[in-house]
Design a protein around this motif. Structure first.
Motif, PDB file in Angstrom:
ATOM      1  N   LEU A 214       0.828  -1.199   0.000  1.00 39.77           N
ATOM      2  CA  LEU A 214       0.000   0.000   0.000  1.00 39.77           C
ATOM      3  C   LEU A 214       0.865   1.252   0.000  1.00 39.77           C
ATOM      4  O   LEU A 214       1.960   1.251   0.569  1.00 39.77           O
ATOM      5  CB  LEU A 214      -0.890   0.035   1.250  1.00 39.77           C
TER       6      LEU A 214
ATOM      7  N   PHE B 143       1.808   4.863   1.495  1.00 37.62           N
ATOM      8  CA  PHE B 143       1.712   5.308   2.885  1.00 37.62           C
ATOM      9  C   PHE B 143       0.361   5.969   3.137  1.00 37.62           C
ATOM     10  O   PHE B 143      -0.161   6.705   2.303  1.00 37.62           O
ATOM     11  CB  PHE B 143       2.836   6.292   3.213  1.00 37.62           C
ATOM     12  N   ARG B 144      -0.195   5.662   4.283  1.00 39.24           N
ATOM     13  CA  ARG B 144      -1.470   6.263   4.687  1.00 39.24           C
ATOM     14  C   ARG B 144      -1.364   6.722   6.140  1.00 39.24           C
ATOM     15  O   ARG B 144      -0.437   6.346   6.856  1.00 39.24           O
ATOM     16  CB  ARG B 144      -2.608   5.250   4.539  1.00 39.24           C
ATOM     17  N   ARG B 145      -2.338   7.500   6.544  1.00 35.52           N
ATOM     18  CA  ARG B 145      -2.315   8.029   7.905  1.00 35.52           C
ATOM     19  C   ARG B 145      -2.329   6.895   8.919  1.00 35.52           C
ATOM     20  O   ARG B 145      -3.032   5.893   8.752  1.00 35.52           O
ATOM     21  CB  ARG B 145      -3.521   8.929   8.140  1.00 35.52           C
TER      22      ARG B 145
ATOM     23  N   ALA C   1      -2.500   1.267  11.120  1.00 36.20           N
ATOM     24  CA  ALA C   1      -3.249   1.659   9.926  1.00 36.20           C
ATOM     25  C   ALA C   1      -4.393   0.680   9.739  1.00 36.20           C
ATOM     26  O   ALA C   1      -4.303  -0.490  10.151  1.00 36.20           O
ATOM     27  CB  ALA C   1      -2.343   1.662   8.698  1.00 36.20           C
TER      28      ALA C   1
ATOM     29  N   GLU D 230       5.722  10.281   2.873  1.00 37.87           N
ATOM     30  CA  GLU D 230       4.703  10.564   1.862  1.00 37.87           C
ATOM     31  C   GLU D 230       4.934   9.782   0.580  1.00 37.87           C
ATOM     32  O   GLU D 230       3.985   9.494  -0.165  1.00 37.87           O
ATOM     33  CB  GLU D 230       4.663  12.069   1.570  1.00 37.87           C
TER      34      GLU D 230
ATOM     35  N   SER E 232       6.126   3.207   1.089  1.00 41.24           N
ATOM     36  CA  SER E 232       5.116   2.155   0.943  1.00 41.24           C
ATOM     37  C   SER E 232       5.011   1.354   2.228  1.00 41.24           C
ATOM     38  O   SER E 232       5.968   1.262   3.006  1.00 41.24           O
ATOM     39  CB  SER E 232       5.483   1.206  -0.211  1.00 41.24           C
TER      40      SER E 232
END
Length: 309
Positions: free
Chosen positions: A33, A35-37, A52, A79, A82
């Motif tokens: 994925l 990067f996410r919060r 996450a 940001e 991955s």
């Protein structure tokens, strides 16, 4: 040797720091994925950046660079990073990496063990020379043990006196290239006063099997990891079953993978059982099944018996 004992291995290559490439087997990977919060966790290891949401579940995310001793990724670097979501040792873990490179196909015979000079705490289980790069295969089990030291605690298993005596009478061989896995295996048997042999790779294991057979004390229970440099667990099992001169042991392949495909393939190469690491109760019960299996009874009549129990 027949190709039946061989299985190609796909590796995901990625970067942690600079241009150096690392790899882990794709069978461990659920998803990759962007990067996410993440939601921060209080009182967690410095390498755990938070959790996450993955398919409705909260998955802890570990900055792999920080976990192995490299500088942690900055907020700006994250940001473009991955998250590799893995399924290892019965738990989902996300690993934050600087950049995913590619997937390559190889086999474990091409993987070399790391130099002993690197020491016991190196996070590498093997090296792969692709011609253009030296890929370092990460010891995910050791990494998780450093981040979650409580995962090394082995639960107490109750055995009857008869069960303890049964296991104590067996000639047992443990094979695993991960120091963490070897410690877990050894701790279980040590706690019950059970004698065993232990080694780090399939080639040495095969030598021990032949030596013990020649001395009149054949190995009766073989517990082997699957993913190992050189002679992996699949090929070790196949070589043992292919050697009609050996008294056939009860073979338990022990893996950090939760993949049904890998467990199914274990049976195809002659393993009696395949277990996902790490459950002491399951392991000891599998050994007891081996002690009472038809494999041993058949082998007293024919050294070439190949009962799969």
């Amino acid at each position: 040797m027949s190709n039946q004992g061989k299985q190609s291995q796909k590796l995901l290559l990625f970067r942690l720091f600079g241009s150096r490439l690392f790899g882990i087997g794709t069978l461990k990977i659920r998803e990759i994925l962007p990067f996410r919060r993440v939601t921060k966790l209080p009182h967690s290891h410095h390498a755990v950046i938070g959790t996450a949401t993955f398919r409705g579940s909260a998955v802890p995310v570990i900055d792999m660079s920080a976990a192995v001793g490299y500088p942690a990724l900055t907020k700006e670097e994250r940001e473009n990073a991955s998250i590799i979501v893995t399924d290892v040792q019965r738990r989902e873990i996300g690993f934050l990496v600087r950049g995913v490179q590619q997937i390559i196909e190889t086999d474990w015979k091409s993987v070399m063990p790391p130099p002993k000079a690197l020491g016991a705490n190196v996070f590498i289980t093997g090296l792969l020379d692709t011609g253009s790069n030296i890929i370092q295969l990460l010891d995910v089990e050791l990494l998780l043990a450093k981040v979650y030291p409580e995962s090394l605690d082995t639960q107490e298993v109750m055995l009857s006196e008869v069960q303890s005596e049964t296991l104590g009478s067996l000639n047992i061989l443990l094979v695993d290239d991960s120091q963490v896995a070897r410690k877990q295996l050894s701790d279980v048997l040590d706690s019950k006063g059970i004698h065993y042999h232990v080694t780090t790779n399939g080639s040495d294991a095969l030598d021990i099997l032949l030596k013990e057979h020649g001395s009149g004390h054949p190995i009766e229970i073989l517990v082997s990891d699957i993913e190992m440099p050189g002679l992996d667990g699949y090929e070790l099992a196949f070589n043992v079953r292919d050697n009609s001169s050996l008294k056939q042991p009860y073979i338990i392949l022990h893996t950090s993978l939760n993949s049904e495909m890998s467990l199914s393939y274990a049976n195809q190469v002659g393993a009696n059982e395949a277990l996902t690491k790490f459950d002491a109760e399951e392991l000891l019960q599998a050994m007891l099944r081996g002690a009472s299996s038809s494999t041993f009874r058949a082998d007293t009549q024919s050294a070439s018996s190949r009962s799969i129990g």
